[in-house]
Design a protein around this motif. Structure first.
Motif, PDB file in Angstrom:
ATOM      1  N   SER A  25       0.297  -2.809 -32.535  1.00 53.20           N
ATOM      2  CA  SER A  25       0.247  -2.720 -33.994  1.00 53.20           C
ATOM      3  C   SER A  25       1.634  -2.826 -34.633  1.00 53.20           C
ATOM      4  O   SER A  25       1.741  -2.970 -35.847  1.00 53.20           O
ATOM      5  CB  SER A  25      -0.418  -1.415 -34.431  1.00 53.20           C
ATOM      6  OG  SER A  25       0.391  -0.311 -34.069  1.00 53.20           O
ATOM      7  N   ASP A  26       2.698  -2.775 -33.810  1.00 50.30           N
ATOM      8  CA  ASP A  26       4.058  -2.921 -34.335  1.00 50.30           C
ATOM      9  C   ASP A  26       4.296  -4.307 -34.909  1.00 50.30           C
ATOM     10  O   ASP A  26       5.163  -4.485 -35.750  1.00 50.30           O
ATOM     11  CB  ASP A  26       5.107  -2.672 -33.243  1.00 50.30           C
ATOM     12  CG  ASP A  26       5.158  -1.231 -32.771  1.00 50.30           C
ATOM     13  OD1 ASP A  26       4.651  -0.341 -33.483  1.00 50.30           O
ATOM     14  OD2 ASP A  26       5.721  -1.005 -31.681  1.00 50.30           O
ATOM     15  N   GLY A  27       3.559  -5.281 -34.437  1.00 51.22           N
ATOM     16  CA  GLY A  27       3.802  -6.646 -34.894  1.00 51.22           C
ATOM     17  C   GLY A  27       5.122  -7.165 -34.361  1.00 51.22           C
ATOM     18  O   GLY A  27       5.489  -6.901 -33.215  1.00 51.22           O
ATOM     19  N   PHE A  28       5.874  -7.852 -35.178  1.00 51.54           N
ATOM     20  CA  PHE A  28       7.158  -8.460 -34.828  1.00 51.54           C
ATOM     21  C   PHE A  28       8.219  -7.360 -34.825  1.00 51.54           C
ATOM     22  O   PHE A  28       8.542  -6.795 -35.861  1.00 51.54           O
ATOM     23  CB  PHE A  28       7.483  -9.542 -35.868  1.00 51.54           C
ATOM     24  CG  PHE A  28       8.638 -10.432 -35.518  1.00 51.54           C
ATOM     25  CD1 PHE A  28       8.518 -11.422 -34.554  1.00 51.54           C
ATOM     26  CD2 PHE A  28       9.849 -10.296 -36.183  1.00 51.54           C
ATOM     27  CE1 PHE A  28       9.577 -12.258 -34.253  1.00 51.54           C
ATOM     28  CE2 PHE A  28      10.921 -11.131 -35.892  1.00 51.54           C
ATOM     29  CZ  PHE A  28      10.787 -12.119 -34.920  1.00 51.54           C
ATOM     30  N   GLU A  81       4.296 -11.639 -41.539  1.00 47.36           N
ATOM     31  CA  GLU A  81       3.786 -10.732 -42.569  1.00 47.36           C
ATOM     32  C   GLU A  81       4.090  -9.261 -42.271  1.00 47.36           C
ATOM     33  O   GLU A  81       4.350  -8.482 -43.170  1.00 47.36           O
ATOM     34  CB  GLU A  81       2.278 -10.933 -42.716  1.00 47.36           C
ATOM     35  CG  GLU A  81       1.738 -10.380 -44.001  1.00 47.36           C
ATOM     36  CD  GLU A  81       0.321 -10.845 -44.276  1.00 47.36           C
ATOM     37  OE1 GLU A  81      -0.545  -9.966 -44.417  1.00 47.36           O
ATOM     38  OE2 GLU A  81       0.093 -12.058 -44.360  1.00 47.36           O
ATOM     39  N   HIS A  82       4.041  -8.870 -40.999  1.00 50.23           N
ATOM     40  CA  HIS A  82       4.315  -7.473 -40.619  1.00 50.23           C
ATOM     41  C   HIS A  82       5.466  -7.423 -39.623  1.00 50.23           C
ATOM     42  O   HIS A  82       5.436  -8.086 -38.598  1.00 50.23           O
ATOM     43  CB  HIS A  82       3.083  -6.819 -40.001  1.00 50.23           C
ATOM     44  CG  HIS A  82       3.347  -5.421 -39.522  1.00 50.23           C
ATOM     45  ND1 HIS A  82       2.960  -4.986 -38.290  1.00 50.23           N
ATOM     46  CD2 HIS A  82       3.972  -4.361 -40.100  1.00 50.23           C
ATOM     47  CE1 HIS A  82       3.330  -3.718 -38.126  1.00 50.23           C
ATOM     48  NE2 HIS A  82       3.952  -3.330 -39.216  1.00 50.23           N
ATOM     49  N   VAL A  83       6.454  -6.597 -39.949  1.00 50.98           N
ATOM     50  CA  VAL A  83       7.637  -6.423 -39.115  1.00 50.98           C
ATOM     51  C   VAL A  83       7.839  -4.929 -38.887  1.00 50.98           C
ATOM     52  O   VAL A  83       7.636  -4.126 -39.798  1.00 50.98           O
ATOM     53  CB  VAL A  83       8.888  -7.014 -39.815  1.00 50.98           C
ATOM     54  CG1 VAL A  83      10.166  -6.600 -39.127  1.00 50.98           C
ATOM     55  CG2 VAL A  83       8.790  -8.522 -39.896  1.00 50.98           C
ATOM     56  N   THR A  84       8.251  -4.567 -37.679  1.00 53.55           N
ATOM     57  CA  THR A  84       8.682  -3.205 -37.404  1.00 53.55           C
ATOM     58  C   THR A  84      10.168  -3.236 -37.111  1.00 53.55           C
ATOM     59  O   THR A  84      10.613  -3.939 -36.197  1.00 53.55           O
ATOM     60  CB  THR A  84       7.920  -2.590 -36.213  1.00 53.55           C
ATOM     61  OG1 THR A  84       6.536  -2.489 -36.560  1.00 53.55           O
ATOM     62  CG2 THR A  84       8.443  -1.200 -35.862  1.00 53.55           C
ATOM     63  N   LEU A  85      10.933  -2.509 -37.923  1.00 53.48           N
ATOM     64  CA  LEU A  85      12.369  -2.380 -37.700  1.00 53.48           C
ATOM     65  C   LEU A  85      12.575  -1.260 -36.688  1.00 53.48           C
ATOM     66  O   LEU A  85      12.144  -0.131 -36.897  1.00 53.48           O
ATOM     67  CB  LEU A  85      13.090  -2.055 -39.004  1.00 53.48           C
ATOM     68  CG  LEU A  85      12.918  -3.058 -40.137  1.00 53.48           C
ATOM     69  CD1 LEU A  85      13.681  -2.597 -41.376  1.00 53.48           C
ATOM     70  CD2 LEU A  85      13.356  -4.459 -39.719  1.00 53.48           C
ATOM     71  N   VAL A  86      13.218  -1.600 -35.580  1.00 58.21           N
ATOM     72  CA  VAL A  86      13.420  -0.674 -34.480  1.00 58.21           C
ATOM     73  C   VAL A  86      14.884  -0.243 -34.477  1.00 58.21           C
ATOM     74  O   VAL A  86      15.772  -1.084 -34.582  1.00 58.21           O
ATOM     75  CB  VAL A  86      13.041  -1.354 -33.144  1.00 58.21           C
ATOM     76  CG1 VAL A  86      13.232  -0.412 -31.985  1.00 58.21           C
ATOM     77  CG2 VAL A  86      11.606  -1.863 -33.192  1.00 58.21           C
TER      78      VAL A  86
END
Length: 158
Positions: free
Chosen positions: A41-44, A114-119
């Protein structure tokens, strides 16, 4: 150590603001510590730290991109880490300025899904550069789509 998936971007053409761009897909930005387990679900997943996190292998980090060009300058980062809570407001303003004056945000938005997770690696989830970056990315994405950045159209989650 630079990830193979790190992307270098061409500067925005002359005569254009660094925040102008084409079709922008980004609508949701999540935040997650790199030490947390990756999830579909994190996406990119984008690592947004200038330095690779200690003790984390590339496989465990599971990042799609290492966006060093979206991180605070070394001087700003070092200054902020001396007193994160006390310098938070000033840091937010200075980091936003750095992002607005460069081309990295538009370059990133030109290929972001469309969905990005900043890590990120930092322990402090409240006083964290990734929060500022998330807000800037969502604001610029809305602006580039012709939407009002103050509207509630895009979603930010942590």
């Amino acid at each position: 150590m630079e990830s193979q998936s790190t992307q270098r971007h061409e500067p925005v053409g002359e005569g254009r603001s660094s925040l102008e761009g084409g079709a922008v897909r980004l609508r949701e930005v999540s935040l997650k510590r790199v030490y947390e387990e990756p999830d579909p679900s994190d996406g990119f997943r984008v690592l947004v730290d200038k330095l690779w996190p200690r003790g984390v292998s590339k496989a465990k980090a599971a990042v799609d991109e290492w966006a060093k060009d979206l991180t605070p300058s070394t001087d700003l980062r070092k200054w902020f880490h001396e007193d994160t809570a006390g310098r938070w407001d000033e840091f937010r303003s200075a980091y936003r300025r750095e992002l607005e004056e460069g081309d990295a945000v538009s370059a990133f938005l030109s290929h972001a899904p469309e969905h990005v997770t900043l890590v990120y690696a930092g322990k402090d989830a409240v006083h964290n550069h990734a929060k500022v970056l998330r807000d800037v990315l969502l604001d610029v994405a809305k602006w580039q789509r012709g939407e009002d950045p103050s509207s509630d159209g895009a979603r930010a989650s942590s």
